[in-house]
Design a protein around this motif. Sequence first.
Motif, PDB file in Angstrom:
ATOM      1  N   THR A 131       0.838  -1.203   0.000  1.00 16.87           N
ATOM      2  CA  THR A 131       0.000   0.000   0.000  1.00 16.87           C
ATOM      3  C   THR A 131       0.871   1.250   0.000  1.00 16.87           C
ATOM      4  N   LYS A 132       1.927   1.232   0.798  1.00 16.31           N
ATOM      5  CA  LYS A 132       2.869   2.360   0.819  1.00 16.31           C
ATOM      6  C   LYS A 132       3.509   2.540  -0.553  1.00 16.31           C
ATOM      7  N   TRP A 133       3.911   1.439  -1.155  1.00 18.97           N
ATOM      8  CA  TRP A 133       4.542   1.515  -2.477  1.00 18.97           C
ATOM      9  C   TRP A 133       3.553   2.038  -3.519  1.00 18.97           C
ATOM     10  N   PHE A 134       2.300   1.638  -3.422  1.00 19.87           N
ATOM     11  CA  PHE A 134       1.281   2.117  -4.360  1.00 19.87           C
ATOM     12  C   PHE A 134       1.088   3.628  -4.222  1.00 19.87           C
ATOM     13  N   ILE A 135       0.959   4.104  -2.985  1.00 13.71           N
ATOM     14  CA  ILE A 135       0.760   5.542  -2.764  1.00 13.71           C
ATOM     15  C   ILE A 135       1.961   6.329  -3.286  1.00 13.71           C
ATOM     16  N   TRP A 136       3.161   5.821  -3.025  1.00 13.65           N
ATOM     17  CA  TRP A 136       4.370   6.504  -3.501  1.00 13.65           C
ATOM     18  C   TRP A 136       4.397   6.540  -5.031  1.00 13.65           C
ATOM     19  N   THR A 137       3.965   5.443  -5.667  1.00 15.11           N
ATOM     20  CA  THR A 137       3.922   5.396  -7.132  1.00 15.11           C
ATOM     21  C   THR A 137       2.922   6.412  -7.673  1.00 15.11           C
ATOM     22  N   MET A 138       1.755   6.493  -7.040  1.00 17.38           N
ATOM     23  CA  MET A 138       0.763   7.482  -7.464  1.00 17.38           C
ATOM     24  C   MET A 138       1.305   8.903  -7.292  1.00 17.38           C
ATOM     25  N   HIS A 139       2.065   9.108  -6.246  1.00 16.39           N
ATOM     26  CA  HIS A 139       2.683  10.419  -6.025  1.00 16.39           C
ATOM     27  C   HIS A 139       3.694  10.722  -7.124  1.00 16.39           C
ATOM     28  N   SER A 140       4.465   9.718  -7.516  1.00 17.76           N
ATOM     29  CA  SER A 140       5.463   9.897  -8.571  1.00 17.76           C
ATOM     30  C   SER A 140       4.804  10.207  -9.910  1.00 17.76           C
ATOM     31  N   MET A 141       3.587   9.711 -10.096  1.00 12.05           N
ATOM     32  CA  MET A 141       2.856   9.945 -11.338  1.00 12.05           C
ATOM     33  C   MET A 141       2.031  11.229 -11.292  1.00 12.05           C
ATOM     34  N   GLY A 142       2.073  11.930 -10.173  1.00  5.49           N
ATOM     35  CA  GLY A 142       1.333  13.180 -10.050  1.00  5.49           C
ATOM     36  C   GLY A 142      -0.121  13.012  -9.682  1.00  5.49           C
ATOM     37  N   LEU A 143      -0.523  11.805  -9.281  1.00 10.10           N
ATOM     38  CA  LEU A 143      -1.922  11.553  -8.931  1.00 10.10           C
ATOM     39  C   LEU A 143      -2.179  11.667  -7.434  1.00 10.10           C
ATOM     40  N   ALA A 144      -1.129  11.759  -6.634  1.00 10.13           N
ATOM     41  CA  ALA A 144      -1.263  11.912  -5.179  1.00 10.13           C
ATOM     42  C   ALA A 144      -0.271  12.968  -4.713  1.00 10.13           C
ATOM     43  N   SER A 145      -0.603  13.620  -3.622  1.00  9.80           N
ATOM     44  CA  SER A 145       0.274  14.676  -3.108  1.00  9.80           C
ATOM     45  C   SER A 145       0.164  14.748  -1.591  1.00  9.80           C
ATOM     46  N   HIS A 146       1.029  15.581  -1.001  1.00 10.51           N
ATOM     47  CA  HIS A 146       1.003  15.838   0.437  1.00 10.51           C
ATOM     48  C   HIS A 146       1.057  14.541   1.251  1.00 10.51           C
ATOM     49  N   LEU A 147       1.992  13.668   0.893  1.00 11.62           N
ATOM     50  CA  LEU A 147       2.180  12.432   1.649  1.00 11.62           C
ATOM     51  C   LEU A 147       2.718  12.787   3.036  1.00 11.62           C
ATOM     52  N   LYS A 148       2.017  12.374   4.059  1.00  7.48           N
ATOM     53  CA  LYS A 148       2.385  12.759   5.423  1.00  7.48           C
ATOM     54  C   LYS A 148       3.336  11.740   6.042  1.00  7.48           C
TER      55      LYS A 148
END
Length: 574
Positions: free
Chosen positions: A322-339
């Motif tokens: 799940t952490k890796w998925f969120i980080w991947t989405m962040h790298s693709m510009g689909l997620a932000s402000h990872l706390k």
Amino acid sequence: MSDIHQRHPSPVDKLDPAFSPLAEKADKPTGIDAAVGVKPIRPVDTPSDSKIPDNYVSYTIAQQKYLPPVTLKNVHKNIQWISFFALTITPAAAIYGILTTPWNTKTAIWSVVYYFVTGLGITAGYHRLWAHRAYNASVPLQYGLALAGAGAVEGSIKWWSRGHRAHHRYTDTKLDPYSAHEGFWWSHVGWMIIKPRGKIGAADISDLTRNKVVRWQHANYITLIFLMGAIVPTLVAGLGWGDWRGGFFFAGAARLCFVHHSTFCVNSLAHWLGEQPFDNKHTPRDHFITALCTVGEGYHNFHHQFPQDFRNAVKWFQYDPTKWFIWTMHSMGLASHLKRFPENEIKKGQYTMKLQELQEQSEKLQWPKSSSDLPVISWDDFKAEAKERSLVAIHGFIHDCSSFIEDHPGGAHLIKRAIGTDATTAFFGGVYDHSNAAHNLLAMMRVGILDGGYEIEALKRRPAESAASSVTNSPVSSASASSVDVASLPDQDDFLLDQTQLNSQGPKPAAPFGQPQAMTADKWTLSVPPSEKYRIVRTVPEIRPGLLHRVHTLDKVTRADSNGEVAEFIGEKE
């Protein structure tokens, strides 16, 4: 215009593009959802827990009325039948399908893939995004996670997040909807099958009521669970390679059964199996096996301490897809402000637990007697008693070395010659600089304390430079020091500071030769139990460079060189 219409967006609104103004109407259910009476979510601005009293938990637990215990006679009245059928028919269908459907490798692979898709809908969507706000997701990603979460058939985002926030706020209490204190099976599935005995605690979800995606999913939830839970997995296998039956039973029913119990393990197994490296106040635990079963949600002790961290496994190599998925989405510009919680605070939690573990271990060990439990003995009495027993004075304590003489690594003769004397200088490096193990062993031989006190001059004397300067200006030169009588040395009080001066002196100089480092204010060894406050037990004269002075022992005189080291042995005191 009303205050609600004029409401300014909060920081959360600005970060979450799916937030909408309160003036917007609630999403109305349609189709099957409207037919079964699904109620829409109405946007609210006031947190539901904004007016709870300070003693809410204890008061509510004490005052609320609880349903009577479940028995064989009333069990049928206490079952939540919708959940019961969902949790029993699904595994039954899966077992039937596995036994009657031919194996298809493509369908098996698709079932595993869809298991992770719907599992991430819960872990990355329901849990870390909406329940804990651990990161922000773009609108397309939110819709994707909402659809995937619906495919797990575990309730809407609103319902799931409300219960989970209550679980974190009231962990292990009667206000916790799936408290581990009620038993493993209760926290796993019982709380969904049996009606709760009391109301769960208050938890605010006003932020979720203002989220378009959350409202849309809730209004269409019944339709979505059939679509994503059964139709989509069947269509992919059927249209893709013609395995309609396998798509329904393997990617549909069997996959759904695994997703259910994967999530349920977070509420049960993650509170029973593993270690508690960050806190042991409550039941959550960390374990690799739980992480494997829950798409990375197994490091639950960390999660309960730092719930808004987008990671569940803090170390890069720990299993947390799940952490890796969120980080991947962040790298693709689909997620932000990872706390992320500050690393310093995370290490504090680990440090606290290690200290607690050390304290528990220390309580199992045998420590030397406290100085307050030892008799105070005069020097004359010590000398007299040493004629009958093998008593040695070291560091202000009197030790009975009778049982250790023959086992002394350096030879029995070294202890025998110290009997009836103060061997502090010899013990602390004059003959041999003993190890911590030797200090610990010696401390267990304590039988008394020398009368007279043992004052730490290192805490009160001037820095070494000032002392050296004073000696240089003294009428007694170092060249003639060997002929100077000890009594003619400058008064010890000339070198003492009051507390005001002491505070302005900066770092304390190192203790002179023969003065045990273990007894200075900023150091200690295991020879002094952690629970024992330091006790002054004997005065140690300060060694001044180039001058004769007594060093610990009452019957020997030595010369100290410019570094405070003993340069040569002068002879026995007459």
